[in-house]
Write a protein that holds these residues in place. Structure first.
Motif, PDB file in Angstrom:
ATOM      1  N   ARG A  91       4.416   1.226  -3.642  1.00 14.08           N
ATOM      2  CA  ARG A  91       3.892   2.277  -4.528  1.00 14.08           C
ATOM      3  C   ARG A  91       4.833   3.472  -4.592  1.00 14.08           C
ATOM      4  NH1 ARG A  91      -2.188   1.249  -5.301  1.00 14.08           N
ATOM      5  NH2 ARG A  91      -2.264  -0.879  -4.549  1.00 14.08           N
ATOM      6  N   ALA A  92       5.590   3.708  -3.525  1.00 18.74           N
ATOM      7  CA  ALA A  92       6.618   4.751  -3.571  1.00 18.74           C
ATOM      8  C   ALA A  92       7.698   4.362  -4.573  1.00 18.74           C
ATOM      9  CB  ALA A  92       7.223   4.973  -2.184  1.00 18.74           C
ATOM     10  N   CYS A 138       4.408   1.359   5.538  1.00 22.82           N
ATOM     11  CA  CYS A 138       3.703   2.616   5.795  1.00 22.82           C
ATOM     12  C   CYS A 138       4.268   3.283   7.044  1.00 22.82           C
ATOM     13  CB  CYS A 138       2.216   2.348   6.035  1.00 22.82           C
ATOM     14  SG  CYS A 138       1.386   1.465   4.714  1.00 22.82           S
ATOM     15  N   SER A 193       5.566   6.598   2.362  1.00 23.21           N
ATOM     16  CA  SER A 193       4.188   6.583   1.867  1.00 23.21           C
ATOM     17  C   SER A 193       4.209   6.508   0.342  1.00 23.21           C
ATOM     18  CB  SER A 193       3.447   7.832   2.327  1.00 23.21           C
ATOM     19  OG  SER A 193       3.848   8.948   1.575  1.00 23.21           O
ATOM     20  N   ALA A 194       3.045   6.264  -0.241  1.00 20.96           N
ATOM     21  CA  ALA A 194       2.942   6.138  -1.691  1.00 20.96           C
ATOM     22  C   ALA A 194       3.364   7.414  -2.415  1.00 20.96           C
ATOM     23  CB  ALA A 194       1.514   5.768  -2.076  1.00 20.96           C
ATOM     24  N   ASP A 224       7.233   2.406  -7.123  1.00 23.23           N
ATOM     25  CA  ASP A 224       6.587   2.525  -8.432  1.00 23.23           C
ATOM     26  C   ASP A 224       6.548   3.985  -8.877  1.00 23.23           C
ATOM     27  OD1 ASP A 224       5.159   1.415 -10.672  1.00 23.23           O
ATOM     28  OD2 ASP A 224       3.339   2.308  -9.825  1.00 23.23           O
ATOM     29  N   TRP A 250       0.790  -1.217   0.000  1.00 22.95           N
ATOM     30  CA  TRP A 250       0.000   0.000   0.000  1.00 22.95           C
ATOM     31  C   TRP A 250       0.827   1.275   0.000  1.00 22.95           C
ATOM     32  CZ3 TRP A 250      -4.538  -1.234  -1.480  1.00 22.95           C
ATOM     33  CH2 TRP A 250      -5.038  -2.491  -1.160  1.00 22.95           C
ATOM     34  N   CYS A 251       2.031   1.232   0.535  1.00 24.97           N
ATOM     35  CA  CYS A 251       2.806   2.473   0.629  1.00 24.97           C
ATOM     36  C   CYS A 251       4.171   2.371  -0.034  1.00 24.97           C
ATOM     37  CB  CYS A 251       2.959   2.903   2.092  1.00 24.97           C
ATOM     38  SG  CYS A 251       1.435   3.579   2.765  1.00 24.97           S
ATOM     39  N   SER A 252       5.078   1.605   0.549  1.00 17.09           N
ATOM     40  CA  SER A 252       6.457   1.644   0.059  1.00 17.09           C
ATOM     41  C   SER A 252       6.617   1.036  -1.332  1.00 17.09           C
ATOM     42  CB  SER A 252       7.403   0.993   1.061  1.00 17.09           C
ATOM     43  OG  SER A 252       6.998  -0.315   1.351  1.00 17.09           O
ATOM     44  N   ARG A 266       7.116  -7.630  -2.938  1.00 15.57           N
ATOM     45  CA  ARG A 266       5.922  -6.962  -2.407  1.00 15.57           C
ATOM     46  C   ARG A 266       5.184  -7.882  -1.440  1.00 15.57           C
ATOM     47  NH1 ARG A 266       1.382  -4.780  -6.447  1.00 15.57           N
ATOM     48  NH2 ARG A 266       1.769  -6.856  -7.231  1.00 15.57           N
TER      49      ARG A 266
END
Length: 158
Positions: free
Chosen positions: A25-26, A73, A114-115, A28, A21-23, A45
């Motif tokens: 996506r960070a 997160c 965070s994302a 990405d 959900w966070c790292s 992941r």
């Protein structure tokens, strides 16, 4: 001049366990925004950093990783309420175990991202790669190598 293992500069292999959900996506975001960070890290992941079984970390080291990153997160922002606090406690435990096994504590890092923090993620990866390069290759020959290798062979339930 031909690069041989003796003359080739050390490039560490780092395994990164990231929260979906966070790292993750960070990472990405950093990639899609074309932010530069070292290619030394292999991201895995997880749904949550709180789901990281310490055996995954030990298996990464037994498999030849020079360092491991645990990322999730920010505390208080977990999608699963308080699981990143569990990850923080496990991280402290894993760090103590690795030190007792004769490894440098700097080979295990915890990162909250965070994302929206792609740049922070990229900067921290670059910094961590530089720190691991200073530590050098993981030429660890501690007394528990066979024990760690045996433990890593076992299937870890999800």
């Amino acid at each position: 001049m031909i690069d041989t293992p003796e003359t080739k500069p050390f490039e560490p292999t780092i395994i990164g366990f990231t929260c979906n959900w966070c790292s993750y996506r960070a990472a990405d975001m950093a990639g899609t925004a074309r932010m530069k960070y070292a290619p030394n890290i292999r991201l895995i992941r997880l749904m949550c950093s709180g789901r990281l079984d310490p055996m995954f970390v030990f298996k990464a080291f037994a498999g030849g990783a020079d360092a491991v990153l645990v990322s999730g997160c920010h505390p208080g922002d977990c999608h699963y309420i308080n699981q990143n606090y569990k990850a923080m406690r496990r991280f402290q435990l894993m760090k103590r175990v690795l030190v007792q096994m004769g490894m440098e504590p700097g080979r295990l890092k915890l990162l909250w991202a965070s994302a929206a923090e792609g740049q922070i993620f990229a900067n921290e990866i670059n910094k961590f790669v530089a720190e691991v390069k200073e530590l050098g290759p993981m030429n660890w020959k501690g007394p528990d190598v066979p024990l760690l290798a045996e433990a890593a062979k076992e299937e870890v339930p999800a």
